[in-house]
Design a protein around this motif. Structure first.
Motif, PDB file in Angstrom:
ATOM      1  N   TYR A   1      -4.657  -0.143  -5.082  1.00  0.00           N
ATOM      2  CA  TYR A   1      -6.123  -0.268  -5.020  1.00  0.00           C
ATOM      3  C   TYR A   1      -6.615  -1.315  -6.023  1.00  0.00           C
ATOM      4  O   TYR A   1      -7.433  -2.178  -5.686  1.00  0.00           O
ATOM      5  N   ALA A   2      -6.106  -1.264  -7.249  1.00  0.00           N
ATOM      6  CA  ALA A   2      -6.505  -2.238  -8.288  1.00  0.00           C
ATOM      7  C   ALA A   2      -6.124  -3.651  -7.861  1.00  0.00           C
ATOM      8  O   ALA A   2      -6.915  -4.591  -8.010  1.00  0.00           O
ATOM      9  N   ALA A   3      -4.915  -3.805  -7.297  1.00  0.00           N
ATOM     10  CA  ALA A   3      -4.468  -5.130  -6.850  1.00  0.00           C
ATOM     11  C   ALA A   3      -5.371  -5.670  -5.756  1.00  0.00           C
ATOM     12  O   ALA A   3      -5.767  -6.840  -5.774  1.00  0.00           O
ATOM     13  N   ALA A   4      -5.708  -4.816  -4.793  1.00  0.00           N
ATOM     14  CA  ALA A   4      -6.569  -5.244  -3.685  1.00  0.00           C
ATOM     15  C   ALA A   4      -7.935  -5.683  -4.197  1.00  0.00           C
ATOM     16  O   ALA A   4      -8.491  -6.697  -3.753  1.00  0.00           O
ATOM     17  N   LYS A   5      -8.477  -4.942  -5.156  1.00  0.00           N
ATOM     18  CA  LYS A   5      -9.793  -5.282  -5.713  1.00  0.00           C
ATOM     19  C   LYS A   5      -9.757  -6.583  -6.513  1.00  0.00           C
ATOM     20  O   LYS A   5     -10.775  -7.268  -6.648  1.00  0.00           O
ATOM     21  N   LEU A   6      -8.571  -6.929  -7.019  1.00  0.00           N
ATOM     22  CA  LEU A   6      -8.417  -8.195  -7.750  1.00  0.00           C
ATOM     23  C   LEU A   6      -8.052  -9.357  -6.825  1.00  0.00           C
ATOM     24  O   LEU A   6      -7.875 -10.490  -7.280  1.00  0.00           O
ATOM     25  N   GLY A   7      -7.930  -9.078  -5.539  1.00  0.00           N
ATOM     26  CA  GLY A   7      -7.612 -10.127  -4.579  1.00  0.00           C
ATOM     27  C   GLY A   7      -6.139 -10.504  -4.525  1.00  0.00           C
ATOM     28  O   GLY A   7      -5.770 -11.556  -3.996  1.00  0.00           O
ATOM     29  N   ILE A   8      -5.285  -9.647  -5.065  1.00  0.00           N
ATOM     30  CA  ILE A   8      -3.840  -9.893  -5.020  1.00  0.00           C
ATOM     31  C   ILE A   8      -3.301  -9.394  -3.681  1.00  0.00           C
ATOM     32  O   ILE A   8      -3.651  -8.296  -3.247  1.00  0.00           O
ATOM     33  N   PRO A   9      -2.454 -10.151  -2.979  1.00  0.00           N
ATOM     34  CA  PRO A   9      -1.887  -9.689  -1.709  1.00  0.00           C
ATOM     35  C   PRO A   9      -1.145  -8.362  -1.891  1.00  0.00           C
ATOM     36  O   PRO A   9      -0.385  -8.195  -2.853  1.00  0.00           O
ATOM     37  N   THR A  10      -1.406  -7.426  -0.960  1.00  0.00           N
ATOM     38  CA  THR A  10      -0.827  -6.084  -1.094  1.00  0.00           C
ATOM     39  C   THR A  10      -0.173  -5.630   0.212  1.00  0.00           C
ATOM     40  O   THR A  10      -0.655  -5.926   1.303  1.00  0.00           O
ATOM     41  N   ILE A  11       0.914  -4.863   0.057  1.00  0.00           N
ATOM     42  CA  ILE A  11       1.631  -4.274   1.188  1.00  0.00           C
ATOM     43  C   ILE A  11       1.894  -2.814   0.844  1.00  0.00           C
ATOM     44  O   ILE A  11       2.237  -2.487  -0.293  1.00  0.00           O
ATOM     45  N   ILE A  12       1.756  -1.929   1.840  1.00  0.00           N
ATOM     46  CA  ILE A  12       2.228  -0.554   1.656  1.00  0.00           C
ATOM     47  C   ILE A  12       3.335  -0.298   2.668  1.00  0.00           C
ATOM     48  O   ILE A  12       3.319  -0.841   3.773  1.00  0.00           O
ATOM     49  N   HIS A  13       4.306   0.508   2.262  1.00  0.00           N
ATOM     50  CA  HIS A  13       5.441   0.846   3.121  1.00  0.00           C
ATOM     51  C   HIS A  13       5.436   2.355   3.345  1.00  0.00           C
ATOM     52  O   HIS A  13       5.449   3.133   2.395  1.00  0.00           O
ATOM     53  N   GLU A  14       5.380   2.754   4.620  1.00  0.00           N
ATOM     54  CA  GLU A  14       5.365   4.176   4.978  1.00  0.00           C
ATOM     55  C   GLU A  14       6.704   4.558   5.607  1.00  0.00           C
ATOM     56  O   GLU A  14       7.063   4.058   6.663  1.00  0.00           O
ATOM     57  N   GLN A  15       7.447   5.437   4.956  1.00  0.00           N
ATOM     58  CA  GLN A  15       8.772   5.807   5.447  1.00  0.00           C
ATOM     59  C   GLN A  15       8.742   6.852   6.555  1.00  0.00           C
ATOM     60  O   GLN A  15       9.619   6.881   7.418  1.00  0.00           O
ATOM     61  N   ASN A  16       7.737   7.728   6.539  1.00  0.00           N
ATOM     62  CA  ASN A  16       7.732   8.872   7.456  1.00  0.00           C
ATOM     63  C   ASN A  16       6.932   8.614   8.725  1.00  0.00           C
ATOM     64  O   ASN A  16       6.130   7.688   8.811  1.00  0.00           O
ATOM     65  N   SER A  17       7.163   9.472   9.701  1.00  0.00           N
ATOM     66  CA  SER A  17       6.447   9.330  10.968  1.00  0.00           C
ATOM     67  C   SER A  17       4.977   9.708  10.817  1.00  0.00           C
ATOM     68  O   SER A  17       4.120   9.219  11.550  1.00  0.00           O
ATOM     69  N   ILE A  18       4.671  10.597   9.860  1.00  0.00           N
ATOM     70  CA  ILE A  18       3.279  10.956   9.547  1.00  0.00           C
ATOM     71  C   ILE A  18       2.985  10.513   8.119  1.00  0.00           C
ATOM     72  O   ILE A  18       3.645  10.962   7.179  1.00  0.00           O
ATOM     73  N   PRO A  19       2.033   9.605   7.926  1.00  0.00           N
ATOM     74  CA  PRO A  19       1.778   9.078   6.583  1.00  0.00           C
ATOM     75  C   PRO A  19       1.184  10.104   5.636  1.00  0.00           C
ATOM     76  O   PRO A  19       0.507  11.042   6.044  1.00  0.00           O
ATOM     77  N   GLY A  20       1.443   9.885   4.344  1.00  0.00           N
ATOM     78  CA  GLY A  20       0.874  10.742   3.319  1.00  0.00           C
ATOM     79  C   GLY A  20      -0.559  10.346   3.007  1.00  0.00           C
ATOM     80  O   GLY A  20      -1.061   9.309   3.463  1.00  0.00           O
ATOM     81  N   LEU A  21      -1.215  11.175   2.205  1.00  0.00           N
ATOM     82  CA  LEU A  21      -2.628  10.950   1.849  1.00  0.00           C
ATOM     83  C   LEU A  21      -2.837   9.601   1.170  1.00  0.00           C
ATOM     84  O   LEU A  21      -3.802   8.890   1.450  1.00  0.00           O
TER      85      LEU A  21
END
Length: 363
Positions: A109-129
């Motif tokens: 969240y902090a990176a996104a607000k600073l304009g830094i490129p961000t990626i999230i990786h979801e391992q499971n079939s149902i994502p976590g919160l």
């Protein structure tokens, strides 16, 4: 190039992150990496062992029930976002990757607000919160199951698979069998319940130890450190079959997996990534104690394609377990078709795919 990686709590979030870092280091020998986690999570011991700079922040997860602890968590989140912004401004990363766990929340969240490129990786079939929350801010969302697409903004989603899968390919399974005292030419079934073991799987197998001795195949039975002494006592009381090798824990699991013909296991995302990368048929007993029952959903994805048999804990017995193993290992046609189905689901270049997503996100 500088990258920040965050993921914590369980090995299912940490090991994919480490596999990704290994791939980036292969491609860029001079890359600077900073890993952000918590002191309480497994990452605080695992990551420094990999010679990766580690920074801890103070953050906790939200309770799913109404609780005053959630107010404290929100305060910690706001404080951690401020801390992460200061840290990121000093470090100046080119990209930030979050692989799950609540620690990723303030970091990405902090990176996104600073304009830094961000990626999230979801391992499971149902994502976590955390990943559901971060999906609004991340530039790209890497997933491991086709079924996961529906939970995220479609234009951000990329199917990469789990980077851990790339690390099991090309290992010497025969050497691993020799080192464990297993017969090289015999079909082998691995029974494992995770790093800490799984009591219901242990109990089911102990019920049929005598019957197991009569089988033409062999067993590698990994009890978990917590259960090992109790299991050994039970085995000594009835006699240890010569075709059953028992260990508390396996440190070279990628090599061992390369040498087995099938596996009985939980249905954690990393396990499924590894076994499909190698085309191993499985009997999956999902843990019922995980968020959103995601292990059963993971397992059903393999079952649907004919790569696995799924047994819920309440229907697991020793007799049924041996019957299922026989059904796979003693029928060459079934064994071959399940191997092929498992292999077709595997994404062996997952680490490289995630690396390419990183490069595209930065450009």
């Amino acid at each position: 190039m500088k990258i920040v990686v965050s993921g914590g709590g369980t090995g299912g979030h940490i090991y994919p992150a480490l596999s990704f870092i290994h791939e980036v280091r292969k491609q860029h020998h001079d890359v600077d990496v900073l890993y952000i986690g918590t002191e309480k999570g497994l990452e605080s011991t695992i990551v420094p062992r990999e010679n990766i700079p580690f920074h801890a922040i103070d953050i906790s997860g939200l309770k799913r029930s109404v609780s005053f602890e959630n107010v404290k968590t929100l305060i910690r989140f706001i404080t951690s976002v401020r801390t992460c912004k200061q840290l990121l401004k000093q470090y100046k990363p080119d990209v930030v990757l979050g692989t799950g766990g609540y620690v990723c929340g303030p970091v990405v969240y902090a990176a996104a607000k600073l304009g830094i490129p961000t990626i999230i990786h979801e391992q499971n079939s149902i994502p976590g919160l955390t990943n559901k929350f971060l999906s609004r801010y991340a530039n790209k969302i890497a997933i491991c199951f086709e079924e996961t697409k529906e939970y995220f903004p479609q234009e951000k989603v990329v199917l990469t698979g789990n980077p851990r899968a790339s690390e099991v390919v090309g290992k010497d399974g025969q050497e691993a069998k020799r080192s464990l005292g297993l017969a090289e030419q015999k079909k082998t079934v691995l029974i494992v319940g995770g790093s800490r073991g799984a009591r219901p799987i242990n109990e089911a197998f102990l019920q049929v130890l005598h019957e197991a001795e009569q089988k033409p195949y062999q067993f590698l039975y990994v009890t978990g450190d917590v259960h090992y002494d109790k299991v050994i006592k039970a085995v000594n009381d009835v006699g240890n079959p010569t075709n059953v090798i028992i260990r508390p824990f396996i440190h070279n699991m990628p090599e061992v997996l390369a040498g087995v013909d099938m596996i009985v296991a939980r249905a954690g995302a990393t396990t499924l990534a590894e076994i499909t990368a190698l085309g191993i048929p499985s009997i999956l007993i999902p843990s019922p104690y995980v968020t959103n029952n995601h292990q059963e959903k993971n397992a059903r994805a393999l079952e649907k394609k004919g790569a696995a048999i799924v047994r819920l804990e309440h229907e697991l017995t020793g007799a049924r377990l041996l019957e299922d193993i026989d059904r796979i290992l003693l029928d060459e046609r079934t064994l071959a078709s399940m191997k092929e189905a498992s292999f077709q689901l595997g994404i062996r270049d997952a680490a490289q795919r995630l690396y390419r997503v990183m490069v595209e996100t930065m450009s």
